[in-house]
Write an enzyme that holds these catalytic residues in place. Structure first.
Site, PDB file in Angstrom:
ATOM      1  N   CYS A  86       0.687  -1.220   0.061  1.00  0.00           N
ATOM      2  CA  CYS A  86      -0.257  -0.004  -0.063  1.00  0.00           C
ATOM      3  C   CYS A  86       0.956   1.147   0.011  1.00  0.00           C
ATOM      4  O   CYS A  86       1.832   1.334   0.881  1.00  0.00           O
ATOM      5  CB  CYS A  86      -0.657  -0.117   1.322  1.00  0.00           C
ATOM      6  SG  CYS A  86      -1.773   1.479   1.594  1.00  0.00           S
TER       7      CYS A  86
ATOM      8  N   CYS B   2      -5.918   1.382   7.577  1.00  0.00           N
ATOM      9  CA  CYS B   2      -6.519   2.252   6.545  1.00  0.00           C
ATOM     10  C   CYS B   2      -6.856   3.527   7.412  1.00  0.00           C
ATOM     11  O   CYS B   2      -7.652   3.677   8.406  1.00  0.00           O
ATOM     12  CB  CYS B   2      -7.638   2.077   6.081  1.00  0.00           C
ATOM     13  SG  CYS B   2      -7.476   0.718   4.568  1.00  0.00           S
TER      14      CYS B   2
ATOM     15  N   CYS C 165     -10.902  10.202   8.396  1.00  0.00           N
ATOM     16  CA  CYS C 165      -9.714   9.693   7.734  1.00  0.00           C
ATOM     17  C   CYS C 165      -8.360  10.703   8.637  1.00  0.00           C
ATOM     18  O   CYS C 165      -8.410  11.996   8.603  1.00  0.00           O
ATOM     19  CB  CYS C 165      -9.307   9.832   6.476  1.00  0.00           C
ATOM     20  SG  CYS C 165      -7.890   9.621   5.847  1.00  0.00           S
TER      21      CYS C 165
HETATM   22  N1  SAH Z   1      -7.245   8.868  -0.983  1.00  0.00           N
HETATM   23  C1  SAH Z   1      -7.594   7.649  -1.413  1.00  0.00           C
HETATM   24  C2  SAH Z   1      -6.707   6.657  -1.116  1.00  0.00           C
HETATM   25  C3  SAH Z   1      -5.975   6.564   0.203  1.00  0.00           C
HETATM   26  S1  SAH Z   1      -7.343   6.465   1.663  1.00  0.00           S
HETATM   27  C4  SAH Z   1      -9.053   7.350  -1.017  1.00  0.00           C
HETATM   28  O1  SAH Z   1      -9.744   7.999  -0.088  1.00  0.00           O
HETATM   29  O2  SAH Z   1      -9.610   6.379  -1.727  1.00  0.00           O
HETATM   30  C5  SAH Z   1      -7.423   4.606   1.592  1.00  0.00           C
HETATM   31  C6  SAH Z   1      -8.716   4.020   1.985  1.00  0.00           C
HETATM   32  O3  SAH Z   1      -8.804   4.021   3.403  1.00  0.00           O
HETATM   33  C7  SAH Z   1     -10.030   4.856   1.596  1.00  0.00           C
HETATM   34  O4  SAH Z   1     -10.814   3.630   1.155  1.00  0.00           O
HETATM   35  C8  SAH Z   1     -10.355   5.457   2.909  1.00  0.00           C
HETATM   36  O5  SAH Z   1     -11.796   5.664   2.753  1.00  0.00           O
HETATM   37  C9  SAH Z   1      -9.889   4.545   4.054  1.00  0.00           C
HETATM   38  N2  SAH Z   1     -10.180   4.983   5.296  1.00  0.00           N
HETATM   39  C10 SAH Z   1      -9.681   6.378   5.450  1.00  0.00           C
HETATM   40  N3  SAH Z   1      -9.896   6.365   6.865  1.00  0.00           N
HETATM   41  C11 SAH Z   1     -10.357   5.199   7.311  1.00  0.00           C
HETATM   42  C12 SAH Z   1     -10.674   4.747   8.876  1.00  0.00           C
HETATM   43  N4  SAH Z   1     -10.309   5.508   9.687  1.00  0.00           N
HETATM   44  N5  SAH Z   1     -11.102   3.614   8.986  1.00  0.00           N
HETATM   45  C13 SAH Z   1     -11.238   2.709   7.784  1.00  0.00           C
HETATM   46  N6  SAH Z   1     -10.863   3.241   6.639  1.00  0.00           N
HETATM   47  C14 SAH Z   1     -10.601   4.477   6.463  1.00  0.00           C
HETATM   48 FE1  SF4 Z   2     -10.076  11.440   2.221  1.00  0.00          FE
HETATM   49 FE2  SF4 Z   2      -8.397   9.598   1.068  1.00  0.00          FE
HETATM   50 FE3  SF4 Z   2      -7.444  11.933   1.726  1.00  0.00          FE
HETATM   51 FE4  SF4 Z   2      -8.067  10.402   3.399  1.00  0.00          FE
HETATM   52  S1  SF4 Z   2      -6.562   9.947   2.217  1.00  0.00           S
HETATM   53  S2  SF4 Z   2      -8.571  12.390   3.285  1.00  0.00           S
HETATM   54  S3  SF4 Z   2      -9.747   9.311   2.789  1.00  0.00           S
HETATM   55  S4  SF4 Z   2      -9.111  11.381   0.172  1.00  0.00           S
END
Ligand code: SAH
Ligand code: SF4
Length: 358
Positions: free
Chosen positions: A107, A337, A121
């Site tokens: 990843c 994640c 996030c």
């Molecule tokens: N920015 C992109 C890729 C990075 S985030 C995106 O958002 O798709 C990777 C994944 O982690 C995404 O699916 C996001 O929604 C998930 N994610 C972010 N914060 C999380 C959390 N606290 N718990 C579970 N999944 C989370």
């Molecule tokens: Fe949103 Fe993905 Fe950026 Fe986290 S990493 S703030 S889930 S876009």
């Protein structure tokens, strides 16, 4: 100084051939250098032992090879390994190796931080640092591959852009990075998945590429109003527009799309959302990943209870949708994640960074 790892394979060839021609060196040296760049983990020309010393010195005068230093490496009880890489300007980014019984997934990050400000996030709460270069994106794979070889983790099968950052908000580096990973480092397009929160122009650009890279859409809600509360970008690219773009992506032929659905207790796990999610998945033949929310330091939200996750799974399965419930991996090392880098920021007493205003 030009970073050789940021060049696409055709660009690298032209660059090296002209450099060697000017120096009166035989052109087969280009292949030797190419091998070092793509097949090894060396970070200096000095280590290219099959080149004459003068040639190594001449290369080092004009070129460099992106090779971030390891700031920390943490290994989870479940085998997940998180690398914190230090970039040349001191920026810290993370990549995570996730072994399962059948394969090893890496990843990687596409930005230092993220400007999207999704409320669930940790990376979003940390704000935006800067864009990564193509070389910095590729270097995460190159360095992790080296680490995996040395530590008996074996070859990396899949790459997912699910680390820090929104890859489709850094297309200038993402496009060459995909080409380099695919043509240079030999990772099949179908084994590379770009995860996005819904940057529509980026989805369309990815669809226009001839290779069959995978797409993961971070959906998190099948309803616009709720999605907008979780993901500020929803206001700029609302669901109907987003679904059109995803449909076009799938229609291009043979492409896979995955929906990521982070399940947050009492926020986006109401029973009536499950059939709506199934409907959207059905429309684009999406595979659905249900991911129990990983708690983050900035919110007191909790993951959905297992019975509710099970309910969503059942509704989706009954609608004929392929679905998986994702176990959080590497929680003990904050590699799950959405947790990336938050703790590093806390540990390092870094200044909080500005968040995006959507
Ligand atoms: N920015 C992109 C890729 C990075 S985030 C995106 O958002 O798709 C990777 C994944 O982690 C995404 O699916 C996001 O929604 C998930 N994610 C972010 N914060 C999380 C959390 N606290 N718990 C579970 N999944 C989370
Ligand atoms: Fe949103 Fe993905 Fe950026 Fe986290 S990493 S703030 S889930 S876009």
């Amino acid at each position: 100084m030009k970073d050789l790892l940021s060049l696409t394979p055709p660009e690298l060839r032209v660059e090296l051939e002209s450099h060697l021609r000017e120096r009166g060196e035989p052109s087969y040296r280009a292949d030797q250098i190419r091998k070092w760049v793509y097949e090894s983990g060396v970070g200096t020309f000095e280590e290219m032992t099959n080149l004459p010393t003068e040639e190594r010195e001449a290369l080092a005068e004009v070129y460099r090879i992106e090779c971030p230093e390891t700031e920390t490496v943490s290994r989870s009880e479940d085998g997940t390994v998180k690398h914190l890489w230090r970039m040349r300007d001191g920026e810290l980014i993370e990549s995570v190796l996730i072994p399962t019984a059948e394969r090893l997934t890496l990843c990687i990050s596409s930005q230092a931080g993220c400007a999207m400000g999704c409320t669930f996030c940790a990376t979003g709460w940390g704000g935006f640092g800067r864009q990564l270069t193509a070389g910095e994106i590729v270097a995460q794979f190159r360095n992790a591959r080296q680490w995996a070889e040395e530590n008996d983790y074996g070859p990396i099968h899949n790459i997912v852009f699910m680390g820090m950052g929104e890859p489709l908000a850094n297309r200038k580096a993402l496009h060459p990075a995909l080409t380099i990973l695919n043509q240079g480092l030999g990772v099949g397009a179908r084994r590379i998945t770009v995860s996005t929160v819904g940057v529509v122009p980026g989805i369309r650009e990815l669809a226009a590429r001839p290779e069959q890279f995978g797409l993961a859409l971070s959906l998190h809600s099948p309803v616009e109003s709720l999605r907008a509360e979780l993901i500020p970008l929803e206001k700029r690219h609302p669901l109907p527009e987003l679904m059109d773009a995803v449909e076009a992506f799938v229609r291009e032929g043979g492409r896979r799309v995955t929906f990521e659905y982070t399940m947050i207790r009492g926020i986006n796990d109401a029973k009536e959302l499950a059939p709506k999610l199934a409907e959207l998945a059905h429309r684009v033949h999406a595979f659905v990943n249900l991911i129990p929310f990983n708690p983050i330091p900035y919110q007191d939200w909790q993951p959905s209870v297992p019975a509710r996750v099970g309910h969503f799974r059942k509704v989706l399965e009954e609608a004929g949708i392929s679905v998986a419930v994702r176990e959080p991996r590497g929680r003990d090392i904050d590699a799950a994640c959405g947790q990336l880098r938050a703790n590093a920021l806390v540990q390092l007493d870094a200044e909080p960074r500005p968040r995006a205003t959507p």
